[in-house]
Design a protein around this motif. Structure first.
Motif, PDB file in Angstrom:
ATOM      1  N   LYS A 551       0.814  -1.223   0.000  1.00  0.00           N
ATOM      2  CA  LYS A 551       0.000   0.000   0.000  1.00  0.00           C
ATOM      3  C   LYS A 551       0.846   1.271   0.000  1.00  0.00           C
ATOM      4  O   LYS A 551       0.327   2.368  -0.206  1.00  0.00           O
ATOM      5  CB  LYS A 551      -0.945  -0.002   1.195  1.00  0.00           C
ATOM      6  CG  LYS A 551      -0.243   0.041   2.550  1.00  0.00           C
ATOM      7  CD  LYS A 551      -1.265  -0.026   3.680  1.00  0.00           C
ATOM      8  CE  LYS A 551      -0.595   0.029   5.054  1.00  0.00           C
ATOM      9  NZ  LYS A 551      -1.573  -0.062   6.154  1.00  0.00           N
ATOM     10  N   CYS A 552       2.182   1.154   0.203  1.00  0.00           N
ATOM     11  CA  CYS A 552       3.036   2.340   0.198  1.00  0.00           C
ATOM     12  C   CYS A 552       3.241   2.905  -1.201  1.00  0.00           C
ATOM     13  O   CYS A 552       3.746   4.024  -1.363  1.00  0.00           O
ATOM     14  CB  CYS A 552       4.392   2.031   0.830  1.00  0.00           C
ATOM     15  SG  CYS A 552       5.433   0.943  -0.176  1.00  0.00           S
ATOM     16  N   ASP A 553       2.883   2.098  -2.240  1.00  0.00           N
ATOM     17  CA  ASP A 553       3.098   2.544  -3.616  1.00  0.00           C
ATOM     18  C   ASP A 553       2.026   1.934  -4.510  1.00  0.00           C
ATOM     19  O   ASP A 553       1.632   0.777  -4.317  1.00  0.00           O
ATOM     20  CB  ASP A 553       4.486   2.121  -4.097  1.00  0.00           C
ATOM     21  CG  ASP A 553       4.944   2.907  -5.314  1.00  0.00           C
ATOM     22  OD1 ASP A 553       4.390   2.667  -6.407  1.00  0.00           O
ATOM     23  OD2 ASP A 553       5.851   3.741  -5.177  1.00  0.00           O
ATOM     24  N   GLU A 554       1.576   2.700  -5.496  1.00  0.00           N
ATOM     25  CA  GLU A 554       0.527   2.202  -6.377  1.00  0.00           C
ATOM     26  C   GLU A 554       1.043   1.206  -7.409  1.00  0.00           C
ATOM     27  O   GLU A 554       0.282   0.500  -8.060  1.00  0.00           O
ATOM     28  CB  GLU A 554      -0.145   3.374  -7.101  1.00  0.00           C
ATOM     29  CG  GLU A 554       0.801   4.181  -7.986  1.00  0.00           C
ATOM     30  CD  GLU A 554       0.104   5.319  -8.703  1.00  0.00           C
ATOM     31  OE1 GLU A 554      -1.046   5.098  -9.134  1.00  0.00           O
ATOM     32  OE2 GLU A 554       0.694   6.414  -8.809  1.00  0.00           O
ATOM     33  N   HIS A 555       2.389   1.156  -7.578  1.00  0.00           N
ATOM     34  CA  HIS A 555       2.983   0.264  -8.565  1.00  0.00           C
ATOM     35  C   HIS A 555       3.548  -0.992  -7.888  1.00  0.00           C
ATOM     36  O   HIS A 555       3.717  -1.036  -6.668  1.00  0.00           O
ATOM     37  CB  HIS A 555       4.119   0.970  -9.327  1.00  0.00           C
ATOM     38  CG  HIS A 555       3.706   2.254  -9.948  1.00  0.00           C
ATOM     39  ND1 HIS A 555       4.112   3.473  -9.468  1.00  0.00           N
ATOM     40  CD2 HIS A 555       2.878   2.512 -11.008  1.00  0.00           C
ATOM     41  CE1 HIS A 555       3.598   4.438 -10.211  1.00  0.00           C
ATOM     42  NE2 HIS A 555       2.824   3.878 -11.147  1.00  0.00           N
ATOM     43  N   TYR A 587      13.281  -3.596  -1.737  1.00  0.00           N
ATOM     44  CA  TYR A 587      12.258  -3.475  -2.775  1.00  0.00           C
ATOM     45  C   TYR A 587      12.183  -2.022  -3.237  1.00  0.00           C
ATOM     46  O   TYR A 587      12.293  -1.089  -2.421  1.00  0.00           O
ATOM     47  CB  TYR A 587      10.902  -3.945  -2.261  1.00  0.00           C
ATOM     48  CG  TYR A 587      10.774  -5.446  -2.190  1.00  0.00           C
ATOM     49  CD1 TYR A 587      10.561  -6.199  -3.345  1.00  0.00           C
ATOM     50  CD2 TYR A 587      10.884  -6.116  -0.981  1.00  0.00           C
ATOM     51  CE1 TYR A 587      10.455  -7.578  -3.294  1.00  0.00           C
ATOM     52  CE2 TYR A 587      10.783  -7.497  -0.913  1.00  0.00           C
ATOM     53  CZ  TYR A 587      10.572  -8.225  -2.075  1.00  0.00           C
ATOM     54  OH  TYR A 587      10.477  -9.590  -2.028  1.00  0.00           O
ATOM     55  N   GLN A 588      11.975  -1.861  -4.556  1.00  0.00           N
ATOM     56  CA  GLN A 588      11.986  -0.509  -5.113  1.00  0.00           C
ATOM     57  C   GLN A 588      10.944  -0.357  -6.215  1.00  0.00           C
ATOM     58  O   GLN A 588      10.660  -1.302  -6.957  1.00  0.00           O
ATOM     59  CB  GLN A 588      13.366  -0.187  -5.703  1.00  0.00           C
ATOM     60  CG  GLN A 588      13.487   1.270  -6.157  1.00  0.00           C
ATOM     61  CD  GLN A 588      14.694   1.498  -7.032  1.00  0.00           C
ATOM     62  OE1 GLN A 588      15.054   0.648  -7.836  1.00  0.00           O
ATOM     63  NE2 GLN A 588      15.318   2.656  -6.873  1.00  0.00           N
ATOM     64  N   CYS A 589      10.377   0.828  -6.288  1.00  0.00           N
ATOM     65  CA  CYS A 589       9.542   1.222  -7.426  1.00  0.00           C
ATOM     66  C   CYS A 589      10.357   2.223  -8.238  1.00  0.00           C
ATOM     67  O   CYS A 589      10.660   3.332  -7.755  1.00  0.00           O
ATOM     68  CB  CYS A 589       8.234   1.863  -6.958  1.00  0.00           C
ATOM     69  SG  CYS A 589       7.288   2.603  -8.327  1.00  0.00           S
ATOM     70  N   GLU A 590      10.734   1.855  -9.459  1.00  0.00           N
ATOM     71  CA  GLU A 590      11.554   2.738 -10.288  1.00  0.00           C
ATOM     72  C   GLU A 590      10.786   3.994 -10.712  1.00  0.00           C
ATOM     73  O   GLU A 590      11.358   5.068 -10.865  1.00  0.00           O
ATOM     74  CB  GLU A 590      12.041   1.978 -11.522  1.00  0.00           C
ATOM     75  CG  GLU A 590      13.066   0.900 -11.195  1.00  0.00           C
ATOM     76  CD  GLU A 590      13.637   0.271 -12.449  1.00  0.00           C
ATOM     77  OE1 GLU A 590      13.202   0.649 -13.558  1.00  0.00           O
ATOM     78  OE2 GLU A 590      14.526  -0.595 -12.314  1.00  0.00           O
ATOM     79  N   THR A 591       9.495   3.844 -10.876  1.00  0.00           N
ATOM     80  CA  THR A 591       8.682   4.991 -11.311  1.00  0.00           C
ATOM     81  C   THR A 591       8.647   6.080 -10.241  1.00  0.00           C
ATOM     82  O   THR A 591       8.840   7.265 -10.520  1.00  0.00           O
ATOM     83  CB  THR A 591       7.245   4.533 -11.632  1.00  0.00           C
ATOM     84  OG1 THR A 591       7.283   3.476 -12.589  1.00  0.00           O
ATOM     85  CG2 THR A 591       6.417   5.689 -12.185  1.00  0.00           C
ATOM     86  N   SER A 595      11.929   3.182  -2.054  1.00  0.00           N
ATOM     87  CA  SER A 595      12.849   2.127  -1.622  1.00  0.00           C
ATOM     88  C   SER A 595      12.476   1.704  -0.206  1.00  0.00           C
ATOM     89  O   SER A 595      12.332   2.556   0.683  1.00  0.00           O
ATOM     90  CB  SER A 595      14.295   2.625  -1.650  1.00  0.00           C
ATOM     91  OG  SER A 595      14.671   3.007  -2.959  1.00  0.00           O
ATOM     92  N   VAL A 596      12.322   0.395   0.002  1.00  0.00           N
ATOM     93  CA  VAL A 596      11.841  -0.077   1.309  1.00  0.00           C
ATOM     94  C   VAL A 596      12.581  -1.343   1.735  1.00  0.00           C
ATOM     95  O   VAL A 596      13.062  -2.117   0.903  1.00  0.00           O
ATOM     96  CB  VAL A 596      10.320  -0.364   1.273  1.00  0.00           C
ATOM     97  CG1 VAL A 596       9.532   0.912   1.146  1.00  0.00           C
ATOM     98  CG2 VAL A 596       9.984  -1.310   0.140  1.00  0.00           C
TER      99      VAL A 596
END
Length: 666
Positions: A551-555, A587-591, A595-596
């Protein structure tokens, strides 16, 4: 009446004969020094009720210069040294709780053990004069050859005639008559002296370290030789080999044809088969069921190389010399070094030669119960599955269902998968093809030794905690038929060699390897390790999901193996807002550049499918697993907001919701 002043007691002691001991009304009493039953003559304290000592315990010297330990005296202590969590006697192998003889080099003895071995060294064994000699062939105590061991050489009593004393000591007749000094062909420089193995040296002949009893040694050369190794039997026969083995003294080292390791001095030869082996290798088990391989492995003295694609041991992953002995499975081209296969007794069981021809194994039954349609390549495109009531269709359109998770492994859908056209049910193709029953190699039911592969049944629709990774899940699991433990699909199907996206080389399982995990930094003792570089992973990191939702990121967040940048401000977790070590995975969302920490994303409940039904409670309506994001109703149990995994009633008019933990603990 004799009086004695004694170390460790503040009052004088009086000697009692049998009549006086019985007259005190204490016919059976324990020695306050060694803890064993006292018989007359003994000593007693007239001021302290219940204080008795054996005569030998009362008269034990404060310092004992033992012939079997010439370097230092043995000192009498009231209690074992405080540095010991458990003090064990180096003669009888039992716990020392009270007075002991102790040496600074680490030797410890009960009083009776120190004095008994002293008398052996001094040829003063009056205790043996009235003890009948027992022949193991006719002994009433012989239970299938299991008579115990000699306290001197720690070899089985069943080999030679022996004494069994009332004090509990067992002693071969030959060990009671050992010369204190002797010369021997395998060490001509100096005489060998009978002694305790205080330096814990391995035997020059058999390479085994004897912890208890005594042996022959040369302190000048720092050398030890077991009593039994000095006088080996001239001929040995064993049912594992069709010919007898004959003793052959060697002045130079040799390579054992049974195990492939070096031997010294004592070899046994079978001239018919032209092989030379260690004494211990004569009785190697012929067939093993090992936890590292699903089939039985057979001992052989050599193997034709064309049978194998790889000649690396499945345990240590080093090359096996097929000109010498090994354990192998010809069906699968799997091979073990002999020493690797037999290193840990808990990892294998011996198969009797009577069952050699029985190769029956449970044949895996695919969980796809019926194939309804196939494509040109022969792939099943429409199936019935034993764990779902509707037909499932094959698809590779991840873009349409990429945010869905597999109901088997609970990971996000990837590659080819089956999905239900009528409900929210998905299975990776690999999960759909799992067998209904599988053989788990490394499982031992609690309190039981390894007895071969265990049958595990594929189960679903229940909550379980995996016995390997510890995660709670409601996906597919394999359940032990005997003890009922569950293993998640990922752990149950994990191989001894794996390939992960974060490393270019394959990783091999090393059973006993102390290192730090390159993924999380934790200490590990059983590692997946790269032979080509310094890269090691623990069991958890090997099965980390490569893609997750949070839930911390939509992607979708991707598992990242290397630091993305060197700026210190980026090395923080966007969930817990604490510092993140850039050396370890995250874990990372590039968009969004999110970073978590791995654990912040996965938490406790990543392998529970939200929206799935919970059928094990006692609520009158069906309950579904939920995680609220924007609105947090209060738990009906603890009255706190339901911010974590919760169970919510599916009935619209029922407002029941409870934390999973509250429900679980109710």
């Amino acid at each position: 009446m004799e009086e004695l002043k004694n170390y460790g007691h503040q009052h004088p002691l009086l000697m009692l004969n049998e009549e006086q001991l019985l007259g005190n009304g204490n016919g059976v009493v324990d020695c306050s020094r060694c803890g064993e039953k006292v018989s007359a003559p003994c000593f007693s304290c007239v001021e302290c009720s219940g204080f008795y000592l054996h005569k030998t315990c009362a008269q034990a010297p404060l310092e004992l210069n033992h012939p079997f330990h010439r370097h230092h005296p043995l000192l009498l202590l009231q209690n074992p040294p405080s540095s010991y969590t458990r003090c064990v006697c180096d003669f009888c192998d039992e716990t020392c709780e009270k007075f002991i003889y102790h040496c600074s080099c680490g030797l410890n003895f009960h009083i009776k053990c120190a004095l008994f071995t002293f008398n052996i060294a001094e040829r003063n064994l009056k205790e043996l004069e009235h003890v009948a000699l027992e022949d193991p062939s006719f002994s009433s105590k012989n239970d299938g050859g299991n008579l115990g061991k000699c306290f001197a050489c720690w070899e089985p009593l069943a080999i030679y005639t022996y004494f069994s004393l009332d004090c509990g000591f067992n002693l071969h007749k030959k060990c009671a008559e050992l010369p204190p000094k002797m010369g021997h062909v395998c060490h001509r420089k100096h005489p060998l002296l009978l002694q305790f193995n205080s330096e814990r040296l391995s035997c020059k002949i058999c390479q085994v370290t004897q912890q208890r009893g005594f042996l022959y040694g040369c302190s000048t050369c720092n050398l030890a030789i077991h009593i039994d190794c000095l006088s080996p039997l001239p001929v040995i026969e064993d049912k594992s080999h069709q010919h007898p083995f004959t003793l052959f003294w060697r002045q130079i080292p040799f390579i054992c044809d049974a195990c492939g390791t070096e031997g010294h001095h004592v070899a046994y030869a079978c001239c018919t088969c032209s092989i030379m082996v260690h004494k211990k290798c004569i009785s190697l088990p012929r067939i093993l069921q090992h936890s590292f391989h699903v089939h039985r492995v057979f001992h052989t003295y050599f193997i034709h190389k064309e049978y194998f694609e790889s000649l690396n041991c499945i345990m240590c992953h080093e090359v096996v010399d097929t000109e010498h002995g090994s354990y192998f499975c010809a069906d699968c081209n799997v091979i073990f070094h002999v020493d690797c296969a037999l290193k840990e007794k808990k990892l294998y069981c011996i198969v009797s030669q009577e069952n050699e021809a029985d190769k029956s194994l449970d044949i895996p039954v695919n969980s796809i119960t019926k194939v309804l349609e196939t494509n040109d390549a022969g792939e099943a495109t429409l199936i019935e599955h034993c764990k779902h009531r509707h037909y499932l269709m094959l698809s590779d359109k991840i873009s349409e269902h990429g945010d869905k998770c597999c109901d088997g492994c609970l990971l996000l859908i990837s590659a080819k998968f089956y999905h239900c056209m009528r409900c929210d049910f998905f299975l990776h193709k690999s999960c759909a093809e799992l067998p209904k029953m599988d053989l788990i190699l490394d499982h031992r039911c609690a309190g039981k030794p390894f007895s071969g592969s265990k049958s595990f049944i594929l189960t679903s629709d229940c909550m379980f905690e995996c016995d390997i990774c510890g995660y709670l899940s409601n996906g597919f699991s394999y359940k032990c038929n005997e003890c009922g433990i569950h293993r998640c699909v990922q752990c149950a199907t994990l191989q001894n060699d794996v390939k992960i996206p974060g490393h270019k080389h394959p990783l091999l399982l090393y059973y006993d390897y102390q290192e730090q995990c390159s993924g999380c930094g934790g200490d590990i003792s059983c590692a997946f390790r790269c032979k080509d570089c310094n890269f090691n992973l623990c069991n958890l990191c090997v099965i980390r999901p490569t893609r997750v939702r949070h839930k911390c990121d939509e992607h979708i967040l991707a598992l990242t193996y290397d630091k993305v940048n060197d700026y210190a401000k980026y090395h923080y977790c966007d969930i817990c807002e604490k510092e993140r070590d850039p050396k370890y995975w995250f874990y990372q969302c590039e968009t969004c550049d999110t970073s978590v920490h791995v654990n912040c994303v996965l938490g406790e409940y990543s392998f529970i499918k939200l929206g799935s039904t919970y059928n094990e409670g006692n609520h009158e309506h069906p309950l579904a697993f939920v995680k609220k994001i924007h609105y947090y109703p209060k738990c009906v149990k603890c009255d706190k907001p339901c911010e974590d995994l919760s169970l919510e009633c599916a009935e619209p008019r029922c407002n029941y919701i409870a934390h999973w933990k509250c429900r679980y603990q109710w």
